[in-house]
Design a protein around this motif. Structure first.
Motif, short mmCIF file in Angstrom:
data_model
loop_
_atom_site.label_atom_id
_atom_site.label_comp_id
_atom_site.label_asym_id
_atom_site.label_seq_id
_atom_site.Cartn_x
_atom_site.Cartn_y
_atom_site.Cartn_z
N VAL A 140 -2.73 -1.37 -3.40
CA VAL A 140 -4.00 -1.44 -2.68
C VAL A 140 -4.11 -0.20 -1.79
O VAL A 140 -3.09 0.40 -1.43
CB VAL A 140 -4.07 -2.71 -1.80
N ALA B 241 0.83 -1.21 0.00
CA ALA B 241 0.00 0.00 0.00
C ALA B 241 0.86 1.25 0.00
O ALA B 241 0.68 2.15 -0.82
CB ALA B 241 -0.94 0.00 1.20
N GLN C 25 -9.40 -3.98 -1.80
CA GLN C 25 -9.05 -3.61 -0.43
C GLN C 25 -9.18 -4.79 0.53
O GLN C 25 -8.72 -4.71 1.66
CB GLN C 25 -9.90 -2.42 0.04
N PHE D 275 -9.13 1.29 4.78
CA PHE D 275 -10.30 0.53 4.36
C PHE D 275 -11.48 1.49 4.22
O PHE D 275 -11.76 2.28 5.12
CB PHE D 275 -10.59 -0.55 5.40
#
Lengths: 413, 327
Positions: free
Chosen positions: B169, B163, B190, B173
């Motif tokens: 990604v 990330a 995610q 969240f």
């Protein structure tokens, strides 16, 4: 009486010493078993040493609690190096645990042949030997090393230093301790593994974390195996409704998912290290008790148990002298595999902030570095590596011990 | 003893276990220091009021007055009728809070369980058929890795790598996205890391059990007979080894996987910021909302009681050789 074969020609009078001190004891019936038993029990040097150790331990704890009070337990200075140690309750428990470990190892160390045999079997597992070496280093650093090191101190000026040989953008650390080359702050040997947002050295934090992990793992496991052995052996030997009641209780305790039990209790009763260790030790023994019970059930069927019983040995004596030593292999294996679970649980509880916030636990440090992942990745990564390596090492060790100590379990492996 | 009698006894025992656990929880709660009460007493003392009166008023409001057994009965009755208390910090019933959080937890635990079960059994069987080869050792190492790596740390490292550094990604969240479009590609993206982290810890035990169980049959007489008859390796694998292996495995899976998933998901949610049961529980702990802590703890406990029951019943149904008297 190895050399004394019965030869009908020679009279026993010939072998009798002239001064008539000891009567000959050549026939089985003549052996004075009572005196042999008295020699073997009671006054062995090992037992004496254990008694002395227990006595001095009790005195030391009493003096620390009653006399020293808030003062450091030990405060001496030799050659300019001050040695100050204010023992906490956990420290005292740890000392007790280590002494028990030492006394448990003495009978094994005396039996050279057995040790050599186990070592040959153990040596075949290369990862396990490496793990043992690693764990010994961690253990020594955590117990002896922390006595001589200064605990990591707050130093805001030294925040976010990168590990040695690595560099970060010079804008990230408050003040770069090392040289700044082309706008990048270089790591220095002063903080070999870098520093946290508080400027605490990660190496020192990791070493103090070793002590916390070892304390949690060893003390709580010792409490667990003590309870588990008592419960498991009693259930197996007593049978009947005692067995039923004890194992039903274990059933219920096992149903409660361990992590949530720890979580719930830590939430209700506070998460100081002492409380945490007691919670782990007192509630985490169900699995080991089951292993001990099933092993002890098999051992109780052996002829030596029947022999001991027919010779008039009492129930508790048979359990203590014949059943428990013969299931100790399984206990050692189960204990070794129990330690990583507890270390991981402690780290997890510290990570979510249920532990003692001031304690330099690995989980605590990982949590502290979570907010700085983008800028100072090493804060969370370094203690996590130590945690991972320690748990992996204990798992390898436990697996190899199972192979080495337990020839019965070789089928299918 | 027949199957019916065994089932009846087992169900009754699950009831007893749940009852004992609830009782113990009640006693623990009753004896634990109440942070809210301490706060109220402190506030009363600070403003010059009588701390005792404030404490009594608090107890009255919370329904903490009356004899112990009366409160105990009320506690049991409330739990049984679905009244799990009121969450002060969220201003909603505990049960509502739990039901809101549950879908987020299921969103990644279900794929993780499915993946780790299928892959774990496949790898375990492969290891058993190729014992002591390099692949077997590699699989064993992966199993040790999965058991040993601290979930929460693994999650952090993966976040850092995929990330923060690579940007494949999202770091945070997006609960709104997960709620409105749970089947979209963005939501899958995610959820990849949480599923992976949870999967690695769950796959390890499945793999080891599958390998150990399959090894018992790999050299069995009926497998040799099948091979002598000319059955293909694939047929031997699926027909002669997989089927008997699945029986003990299916029961181990329920109990063991449950424990791993329940505790692992707690920390995974904290790391990835998924507003599921774990996060809910953690928030409750941080803000000392005891009713919610109790509720979020009881959910996994009751699930575990049920799981153990199903495990034993499944074993009795699937394996007729079981000795009903044994535990």
């Amino acid at each position: 009486m190895i050399g004394a074969e019965d030869s009908p020609g020679t009279g026993t009078d010939d072998s009798q010493p002239a001064d008539g001190g000891e009567p000959p004891s050549e026939r089985f019936e003549d052996v004075d078993w009572a005196s042999i038993d008295a020699d073997g029990g009671g006054r062995s040097p090992l037992r004496l040493a254990a008694l002395v150790a227990a006595g001095s331990y009790g005195l030391a704890v009493a003096s620390d609690r009653l006399v020293a009070g808030g003062d450091p337990t030990i405060d001496v200075a030799f050659g300019g190096v001050a040695f100050v140690w204010d023992a906490t309750a956990v420290d005292w428990l740890f000392v007790a645990t280590l002494s028990v470990l030492v006394f448990a190892l003495v009978p094994l160390a005396r039996n050279r042949r057995l040790v050599a045999y186990y070592w040959r079997r153990f040596r075949r597992h290369r990862p396990a030997v490496l793990s043992l070496a690693y764990l010994l280093v961690i253990f020594l650093l955590g117990t002896v090393g922390t006595l001589f090191l200064d605990p990591p101190a707050l130093d805001v000026a030294a925040a976010y230093q990168p590990p040695v040989f690595l560099s970060v953008d010079a804008s990230i650390p408050t003040e770069c301790v090392g040289p700044v080359v082309e706008g990048r702050c270089q790591g220095t040997w002063r903080y070999p593994l870098g520093t946290t947002a508080d400027g605490k050295g990660l190496l020192a934090l990791a070493i103090f974390g070793m002590r916390v992990s070892m304390q949690v793992g060893l003390i709580a496991t010792l409490i667990s195996i003590t309870i588990a052995t008592a419960v498991g052996a009693t259930a197996a030997y007593a049978g009947g409704w005692i067995d039923e009641a004890l194992m039903r209780y274990v059933d219920i305790q096992q149903t409660f998912p361990t992590f949530f039990l720890f979580l719930f209790l830590a939430y209700l009763y506070g998460g100081s290290l002492f409380v945490l260790i007691v919670i782990f030790g007192v509630t985490g023994w169900g699995g080991i008790a089951r292993i001990v019970r099933s092993e002890a059930l098999q051992r109780s069927e052996e002829t030596y148990v029947a022999a001991a019983r027919s010779a008039g040995a009492s129930g508790p004596f048979v359990v203590w002298r014949h059943v428990v030593p013969n299931v100790s292999n399984s206990i050692v294996t189960a204990a070794t595999l129990n330690i990583p679970v507890l270390i991981l649980s402690e780290a997890a509880l510290s990570f979510i902030g249920l532990g003692n916030v001031t304690l330099p636990s690995w989980g605590q440090t990982i949590a502290a570095g979570r907010g700085d992942l983008a800028t100072a990745w090493w804060v969370s990564t370094v203690p996590g590596l130590f945690l991972f390596a320690t748990i992996l090492a204990f798992n390898f060790l436990g697996d190899a011990l199972r192979d080495a100590l337990d020839p019965r379990q070789e089928v299918g492996r | 003893m027949g199957l019916k009698w065994y089932t009846a006894r087992r169900v009754a025992w699950a009831g007893v276990a749940a009852f004992v656990i609830l009782t113990v929880t009640f006693v623990l709660l009753d004896y634990a220091p109440d942070p809210e009460l301490a706060r109220i007493q402190f506030r009363a003392a600070a403003t010059g009021a009588d701390a005792e009166t404030a404490a009594e008023a608090y107890a009255e409001r919370r329904g903490l007055t009356g004899p112990l057994w009366e409160r105990y009965l009320e506690y049991l009755g409330n739990l049984a009728t679905g009244d799990w208390g009121w969450s002060d910090t969220r201003s909603q019933p505990v049960l509502t809070a739990i039901l809101t959080a549950l879908p987020y937890s299921l969103m990644y635990t279900v794929p993780a369980v499915a993946l780790s079960t299928v892959l774990g059994i496949a790898i375990g069987l492969y290891s058993a058929f190729n014992q002591y080869t390099t692949t077997d050792y590699a699989a064993t190492f992966v199993a040790f890795f999965g058991v040993s790596i601290p979930n929460f740390w693994f999650g952090i490292v993966l976040l850092l790598l995929f990330a923060v550094q690579l940007g494949w990604v999202p770091v945070l969240f997006d609960a709104e996205l997960a709620r409105t479009r749970p089947l979209s590609l963005a939501n899958a993206r995610q959820l990849v890391l949480p599923v992976f982290v949870l999967g690695t810890s769950a796959i390890a035990s499945t793999m080891r059990y599958a390998r150990a169980e399959a090894l018992e049959y790999v050299r069995a007489a009926f497998v040799k007979a099948a091979r002598a008859k000319g059955a293909s390796e694939w047929r031997i694998l699926t027909r002669h080894v997989l089927r008997p292996t699945l029986v003990p495995l299916s029961t181990i899976l329920v109990g063991d996987l449950l424990g791993i998933i329940l505790s692992a998901s707690y920390l995974v949610e904290v790391v990835f910021g998924i507003p599921g049961l774990g996060r809910l529980s953690l928030e409750a702990i941080r803000r000392q909302d005891t009713a919610l802590v109790l509720g979020t703890t009881l959910v996994p406990v009751l699930v575990a009681v049920l799981g153990n029951l199903l495990q034993d019943l499944a074993y009795a149904l699937l394996d007729p050789r079981i000795d009903y008297g044994d535990r």
